[in-house]
Design a protein around this motif. Structure first.
Motif, short mmCIF file in Angstrom:
data_model
loop_
_atom_site.label_atom_id
_atom_site.label_comp_id
_atom_site.label_asym_id
_atom_site.label_seq_id
_atom_site.Cartn_x
_atom_site.Cartn_y
_atom_site.Cartn_z
N ASP A 154 0.86 -1.18 0.00
CA ASP A 154 0.00 0.00 0.00
C ASP A 154 0.90 1.23 0.00
OD1 ASP A 154 -2.15 -1.67 0.15
OD2 ASP A 154 -2.54 -1.34 2.27
N LEU A 187 0.66 5.25 -1.39
CA LEU A 187 -0.16 6.29 -2.00
C LEU A 187 0.57 7.62 -1.99
CD1 LEU A 187 -3.51 5.40 -0.21
CD2 LEU A 187 -2.92 4.91 -2.59
N GLU A 201 2.64 5.20 3.19
CA GLU A 201 2.85 3.76 3.08
C GLU A 201 2.17 3.11 4.27
OE1 GLU A 201 7.06 3.13 2.87
OE2 GLU A 201 7.27 4.48 1.16
N CYS A 202 1.52 1.98 4.02
CA CYS A 202 0.85 1.26 5.10
C CYS A 202 1.38 -0.16 5.17
CB CYS A 202 -0.66 1.25 4.86
SG CYS A 202 -1.40 2.90 4.93
N CYS A 233 -3.45 5.25 7.84
CA CYS A 233 -3.50 3.82 7.51
C CYS A 233 -4.59 3.11 8.30
CB CYS A 233 -2.15 3.15 7.76
SG CYS A 233 -0.86 3.69 6.61
N LEU A 241 -7.89 3.87 6.61
CA LEU A 241 -8.07 3.07 5.39
C LEU A 241 -8.42 1.63 5.73
CD1 LEU A 241 -5.17 4.49 3.21
CD2 LEU A 241 -7.63 4.77 2.82
N THR A 257 -1.14 2.65 -5.09
CA THR A 257 -1.67 1.30 -4.97
C THR A 257 -2.20 1.10 -3.56
OG1 THR A 257 -0.01 0.51 -6.53
CG2 THR A 257 -1.13 -1.15 -5.21
N TRP A 258 -3.40 0.54 -3.47
CA TRP A 258 -4.01 0.25 -2.18
C TRP A 258 -4.72 -1.09 -2.29
CZ3 TRP A 258 -9.33 0.43 -0.42
CH2 TRP A 258 -9.46 0.33 0.95
N ARG A 259 -4.35 -2.03 -1.41
CA ARG A 259 -4.94 -3.37 -1.40
C ARG A 259 -4.86 -4.04 -2.77
NH1 ARG A 259 -7.76 -5.09 3.48
NH2 ARG A 259 -7.23 -3.45 4.91
#
Length: 147
Positions: A41, A43, A61-62, A76, A79, A114-116
């Motif tokens: 993750d 963004l 970043e997560c 995070c 989200l 990018t997320w998940r």
């Protein structure tokens, strides 16, 4: 016809069962399944015209939380919370949605990355009640613009 299919399946299964590897032959185990690999993750949050020091470009970043975002950990967590509710925080306001005609200020934001495992390219503003609500839902990923 059905009898022929059943007979063919039975004979095939019996033939496979009898196909024993030669004595002393080493058989390799089946390969282990490869876990699905997702891009981390990551963004980029670009915010402007908030009227505060929060304007700028931030990296978020997560897992683990990090980057240059001023509230990375809580962003995070937010989200993750939205994902747990099966809510896509980056979805636009649905076409034809009735929204209150109020102006929440000139603030705009764009989130990319990018997320998940999914590509994200979303824009946010505060041009009406729906967009204001959408922005607030994503706080603290986006800055709080309320005075």
């Amino acid at each position: 016809m059905l009898r022929r299919l059943v007979l063919t399946a039975t004979v095939s299964a019996a033939a496979l069962a009898c196909a024993v590897p030669a004595a002393g032959a080493v058989t390799s185990p089946l390969p282990l399944p490869v876990p699905l690999l997702y891009a981390p993750d990551r963004l980029t949050v670009m915010v402007s015209e908030t009227g505060a020091r929060t304007d700028g470009r931030y990296e978020l970043e997560c897992a683990p939380a990090g980057g240059t975002h001023p509230s990375a950990q809580s962003a995070c967590e937010r989200l993750d919370e939205l994902a747990g509710q099966n809510h896509d925080p980056f979805a636009p306001v649905p076409e034809g949605q009735m929204c209150t005609q109020q102006f929440g200020g000139p603030a705009t934001a764009r989130i990319t990355g990018t997320w998940r495992g999914q590509h994200v390219d979303a824009t946010f503003d505060r041009s009406d009640g729906c967009e204001i609500s959408r922005w607030r839902t994503l706080e603290p990923v986006l800055p709080n613009t309320r005075s």
